[in-house]
Scaffold this motif. Sequence first.
Motif, short mmCIF file in Angstrom:
data_model
loop_
_atom_site.label_atom_id
_atom_site.label_comp_id
_atom_site.label_asym_id
_atom_site.label_seq_id
_atom_site.Cartn_x
_atom_site.Cartn_y
_atom_site.Cartn_z
N ASN A 49 -3.25 -3.68 2.27
CA ASN A 49 -3.57 -3.27 0.91
C ASN A 49 -4.09 -4.47 0.09
N SER A 87 -1.39 -6.74 -1.18
CA SER A 87 -0.77 -7.52 -0.10
C SER A 87 -1.61 -8.78 0.16
N GLY A 123 0.80 -1.23 0.00
CA GLY A 123 0.00 0.00 0.00
C GLY A 123 0.83 1.27 0.00
C1 FMN Z 1 -2.79 10.13 2.70
C2 FMN Z 1 -2.60 8.64 2.63
C3 FMN Z 1 -3.26 7.89 1.66
C4 FMN Z 1 -3.09 6.52 1.59
N1 FMN Z 1 -3.75 5.81 0.62
C5 FMN Z 1 -3.62 4.46 0.57
C6 FMN Z 1 -4.35 3.71 -0.39
O1 FMN Z 1 -5.09 4.24 -1.22
N2 FMN Z 1 -4.20 2.35 -0.38
C7 FMN Z 1 -3.39 1.71 0.53
O2 FMN Z 1 -3.31 0.49 0.54
N3 FMN Z 1 -2.69 2.41 1.45
C8 FMN Z 1 -2.80 3.75 1.50
N4 FMN Z 1 -2.13 4.44 2.46
C9 FMN Z 1 -1.32 3.67 3.43
C10 FMN Z 1 -2.26 3.08 4.53
O3 FMN Z 1 -2.37 4.06 5.57
C11 FMN Z 1 -1.69 1.78 5.13
O4 FMN Z 1 -0.37 1.96 5.49
C12 FMN Z 1 -1.79 0.58 4.19
O5 FMN Z 1 -3.11 0.38 3.74
C13 FMN Z 1 -1.33 -0.66 4.91
O6 FMN Z 1 -1.36 -1.78 4.07
P1 FMN Z 1 -0.04 -2.60 3.69
O7 FMN Z 1 0.74 -2.82 4.95
O8 FMN Z 1 -0.54 -3.87 3.09
O9 FMN Z 1 0.71 -1.75 2.72
C14 FMN Z 1 -2.24 5.85 2.53
C15 FMN Z 1 -1.56 6.61 3.49
C16 FMN Z 1 -1.74 7.98 3.53
C17 FMN Z 1 -0.99 8.76 4.57
#
Ligand code: FMN
Length: 431
Positions: free
Chosen positions: A215, A218, A61
């Motif tokens: 995500n 993931s 993500g």
């Molecule tokens: C402003 C902002 C937007 C985000 N947008 C997404 C998003 O669209 N999709 C996503 O998976 N993570 C996004 N993230 C990160 C998530 O907060 C989170 O870390 C993530 O979903 C964790 O999944 P992962 O560990 O599988 O990567 C964003 C973070 C921020 C700060």
Amino acid sequence: MAVFEKGVIFEGVDTADSSCWSLAAYQARGGYTALKKLIEAQTPQDEVIAEIKNSSLRGRGGAGFPTGLKWSFMPRSFPGDKYIVCNSDEGEPGTFKDRDIMWFNPHALIEGMIIAAYAMGVKRGYNYIHGEIFEVYERFETALDEARAAGLLGERILGSDFSFDLFAHHGYGAYICGEETALLESLEGKKGQPRFKPPFPASFGLYGKPTTINNTESFASVPFIIKDGASKFLEAGKPNNGGTKLFSISGHVNRPGNYEIPLGTPFATLLEMAGGMKDGKKLKAVIPGGSSAPILPGDVMMDLTMDYDAISKAGSMLGSGAVIVMNEDVCMVKALERLAYFYHEESCGQCTPCREGTGWLYRVIHRIENGLGRPDDLDLLTSVGNNMAGKTICALADAAVFPVRSFTKHFRSEFEYHIENKKCLVDHKWF
Ligand SMILES: Cc1cc2nc3c(=O)[nH]c(=O)nc-3n(C[C@H](O)[C@H](O)[C@H](O)COP(=O)(O)O)c2cc1C
């Protein structure tokens, strides 16, 4: 978007076949055998989490946090409700991979989430899908119905003692709702604004209960790891950067689209796969991981490999894997102005440094672009950025500042030229 190269998630998926997303098609290519294997062998939860840890799968993500480690934070003996949530919000400019996973191969995500629920002892999950992709939401709903009808979701999955149900949630369509705690607020029916951390979602998540958020990519990588083993997953990629990863390439290439390739593939190879530079133009710059990742000059990128460690060592981030390619005709001031406008629009307004700062950044860059820049404007951008980054509840402010810092660092002379000469250094041909 088309999916060109195929790896862990898209292997065997014929995207030209309009039924490639169905349960029957997924099962025909070995789908749900990973889940069946766990249930039949009654594999202990710790073993499943250990396998994910061994695969070195890192969150797709943006932050690249190790998925197995995140799963191990979930309190498994917690007596009440707990949840898993999939982040399919995908609102970052340049990113368009998660919608293709849900469109062409939704059962990989569903199976990945069922396995995650099994490993963490969870009975209910949600998939938060970006508000502007309604047709993808509808297809995912249909795939959920298929899974329920086949006994793969709901009470006593495949006749076992394990029960889990999964629901799709049509999101709000705001970039901030991708931030995990804003997502949880939105899922609860509130305004999508981030929460303070700590407490982290593993202890205080959805409805205040322990929650694991991952995500789409993931979760969708999990069935392969369980079916074929962590070591097979690691064969693609490099140490600490296991597996294949989806890269969404856009910009001035001949074949924009999604490419699922081993982490550690040279950028030059990826560019070649994408058909090379459009119209034979020269590569000027690349944003390697979605619009918030610092931009890198083209010649720097040509020497890099596409993995978390190499890109971060070069001063940027692999982020979500959205690769934005810019040719020699791109005016860096205009490009930054567009990005700054996006962050100004998308700031949720909760924290003053972000609410006010994103507006300042946009207005100063806008006036430079329009021939009204002042001699101290670059210092002003630095000062405003320093008062934003790291000073807000979530990382949207940082995401707005990273492009400003990197564009003005690598392409400073273009900004100075605009300010001094009240005009653009390059001939605008792209907007
Ligand atoms: C402003 C902002 C937007 C985000 N947008 C997404 C998003 O669209 N999709 C996503 O998976 N993570 C996004 N993230 C990160 C998530 O907060 C989170 O870390 C993530 O979903 C964790 O999944 P992962 O560990 O599988 O990567 C964003 C973070 C921020 C700060």
